[in-house]
Each structure stands twice: as C-alpha cells, then as structure tokens.
Design an enzyme around this catalytic site. Structure first.
Site, PDB file in Angstrom:
ATOM      1  N   LYS A  15       0.821  -1.213   0.000  1.00  0.00           N
ATOM      2  CA  LYS A  15       0.000   0.000   0.000  1.00  0.00           C
ATOM      3  C   LYS A  15       0.861   1.271   0.000  1.00  0.00           C
ATOM      4  CE  LYS A  15      -3.964  -2.151   2.279  1.00  0.00           C
ATOM      5  NZ  LYS A  15      -4.867  -2.076   3.454  1.00  0.00           N
ATOM      6  N   TYR A  56     -13.075  -1.508  -3.997  1.00  0.00           N
ATOM      7  CA  TYR A  56     -13.642  -1.690  -2.662  1.00  0.00           C
ATOM      8  C   TYR A  56     -15.155  -1.538  -2.623  1.00  0.00           C
ATOM      9  CZ  TYR A  56      -8.891  -1.798  -0.906  1.00  0.00           C
ATOM     10  OH  TYR A  56      -7.578  -2.149  -0.664  1.00  0.00           O
ATOM     11  N   PHE A  64     -15.509   2.541   7.263  1.00  0.00           N
ATOM     12  CA  PHE A  64     -14.127   2.796   6.862  1.00  0.00           C
ATOM     13  C   PHE A  64     -13.965   3.010   5.360  1.00  0.00           C
ATOM     14  CE2 PHE A  64     -14.823  -1.793   6.985  1.00  0.00           C
ATOM     15  CZ  PHE A  64     -14.450  -2.166   5.694  1.00  0.00           C
ATOM     16  N   ARG A  92      -1.263 -14.450   3.643  1.00  0.00           N
ATOM     17  CA  ARG A  92      -2.074 -13.876   4.721  1.00  0.00           C
ATOM     18  C   ARG A  92      -1.389 -14.065   6.080  1.00  0.00           C
ATOM     19  NH1 ARG A  92      -6.571 -11.698   3.259  1.00  0.00           N
ATOM     20  NH2 ARG A  92      -7.627 -11.894   5.259  1.00  0.00           N
ATOM     21  N   THR A  98      -5.335  -7.876  10.094  1.00  0.00           N
ATOM     22  CA  THR A  98      -5.625  -6.563   9.515  1.00  0.00           C
ATOM     23  C   THR A  98      -5.395  -5.447  10.522  1.00  0.00           C
ATOM     24  OG1 THR A  98      -7.277  -7.552   8.063  1.00  0.00           O
ATOM     25  CG2 THR A  98      -7.436  -5.182   8.404  1.00  0.00           C
ATOM     26  N   ARG A 112       2.447  -6.583   9.041  1.00  0.00           N
ATOM     27  CA  ARG A 112       1.621  -5.505   9.589  1.00  0.00           C
ATOM     28  C   ARG A 112       2.048  -5.100  10.989  1.00  0.00           C
ATOM     29  NH1 ARG A 112      -3.906  -7.951   7.036  1.00  0.00           N
ATOM     30  NH2 ARG A 112      -3.903  -6.731   5.100  1.00  0.00           N
ATOM     31  N   ASN A 122      -2.153  -0.236   6.828  1.00  0.00           N
ATOM     32  CA  ASN A 122      -1.576  -1.455   7.394  1.00  0.00           C
ATOM     33  C   ASN A 122      -0.620  -2.161   6.433  1.00  0.00           C
ATOM     34  OD1 ASN A 122      -3.383  -2.551   5.604  1.00  0.00           O
ATOM     35  ND2 ASN A 122      -4.625  -3.577   7.142  1.00  0.00           N
ATOM     36  N   HIS A 125      -2.086  -5.688   1.342  1.00  0.00           N
ATOM     37  CA  HIS A 125      -3.376  -6.316   1.058  1.00  0.00           C
ATOM     38  C   HIS A 125      -3.078  -7.684   0.476  1.00  0.00           C
ATOM     39  CE1 HIS A 125      -7.406  -7.043  -0.533  1.00  0.00           C
ATOM     40  NE2 HIS A 125      -6.782  -7.482  -1.615  1.00  0.00           N
ATOM     41  N   GLU A 136      -9.251 -10.252  -8.128  1.00  0.00           N
ATOM     42  CA  GLU A 136      -8.324  -9.159  -7.843  1.00  0.00           C
ATOM     43  C   GLU A 136      -7.133  -9.137  -8.803  1.00  0.00           C
ATOM     44  OE1 GLU A 136      -9.470  -8.852  -3.114  1.00  0.00           O
ATOM     45  OE2 GLU A 136      -7.504  -9.636  -3.663  1.00  0.00           O
TER      46      GLU A 136
END
Length: 176
Positions: A15, A56, A64, A92, A98, A112, A122, A125, A136
């Site tokens: 990110k 999103y 959020f 993950r 998250t 994270r 964070n 993704h 995605e």
C-alpha cells in the site's frame, strides 16, 4: 526447487504508506523472496479515486470505506501476482491480522505488526480466497490470464525452471 503440488496464485499489494518509503518497499520485496514466493508479475501503479471505489465496492456502506478509498488513491502502490503452494494462506500469515494493534500482540514478526501504522494504513493487502484472488488479479493485471498461466507456465515454475530477474523484479522462465 522442485515442488509436487500445483502452485496457487494470489494477489499481494504493498500500500501507499509503505511504497512512500523506498527502504521499506525493498524490505517487503525481500520478505516475499525470503518466504519462497515466486513473483509472477510486479507492477507499480497509482489509482484514481474511481479505481479505489470500484475495487472496494463491496465495502461501500461500511464506516471505513471513504477513508480506505482516499488512502488507496493517495500515492503509488505495488501489486504482485505471487505463486507458491497454498499461496493465499502463506501470504495472509506473513501479512498478519488486519488490525495493526492485534498484529503487534499476536504475531509480532508479521509485516503488519512491524510496518503497519493503522488499520487502514496497514502496509499490505492480500486475497482471502481463490475466487477473490482471481477477481483481484484481473483487476490489477487485466492483461494476465490465470487459466493460461496455470496451463502453460505453472508446471515450469513448479519444476523450478525459473530464475529471479533483478531488472523486472520477477521470476522468469529459464531459456530453453
């Protein structure tokens, strides 16, 4: 390296909060390599607000949503297609929870926990299922065909007929 099970693809995104810091981006790229992921594709990009809203859309009514949309279109990010046995689960786990506070207390070695700032900022993704990974990947890499890659390149990646190309930051098939 030779693997016996079919490789799985997942989308991984670094990110804007992390891409803004070149040393952090480099460290995260190295973490991907150190955790036995093959980097199938790598792309640096910047989203317009509309791109964030489309990606999103499933969260559009949530508290959020607006903050996330604004953040994800606030600067450059890096997207990867990663391959590995059970890639979704491994990515993950490497990312951690998250919520950064929870990550710091439950999985302090996770990405994270070490690099995240807030639950929105964070750092990373990752797809949460095979279905979301395919959707995605198509969103970030519209020119990439998952089925074609699985049919033609996956067996070669799995049998280790690849090398890491420092110029493209990806794993590439060995020349015949």
């Amino acid at each position: 390296r030779r693997l016996s099970r079919v490789l799985q693809l997942t989308l991984a995104v670094i990110k804007p909060d992390a891409v803004a810091h070149p040393l952090m981006l480099q460290a995260l790229h190295q973490r991907i390599l150190d955790n036995s992921f093959a980097i199938v594709r790598c792309k640096d990009l910047v989203w317009r607000k509309q791109d964030s809203e489309r990606f999103y859309a499933e969260h559009s009514g949530r508290f959020f949503y607006q903050r996330l949309v604004e953040f994800m279109s606030s600067g450059p990010m890096r997207a990867y297609i990663l391959a590995r046995e059970d890639a979704i689960r491994h990515w993950r786990e490497l990312m951690g929870p998250t919520k950064v506070f929870r990550a710091r207390h439950t999985v302090p070695a996770s990405i994270r926990a070490q690099f995240g700032l807030t639950d929105t900022r964070n750092t990373t993704h990752g797809s949460d299922s095979v279905e979301s990974a395919q959707r995605e990947i198509c969103f970030f890499f519209p020119e990439f065909c998952v089925e074609e890659w699985m049919r033609t390149e996956e067996p070669l990646f799995r049998s280790g007929q690849i090398y890491y190309d420092c110029q493209t930051l990806t794993h590439t098939l060995l020349p015949n």
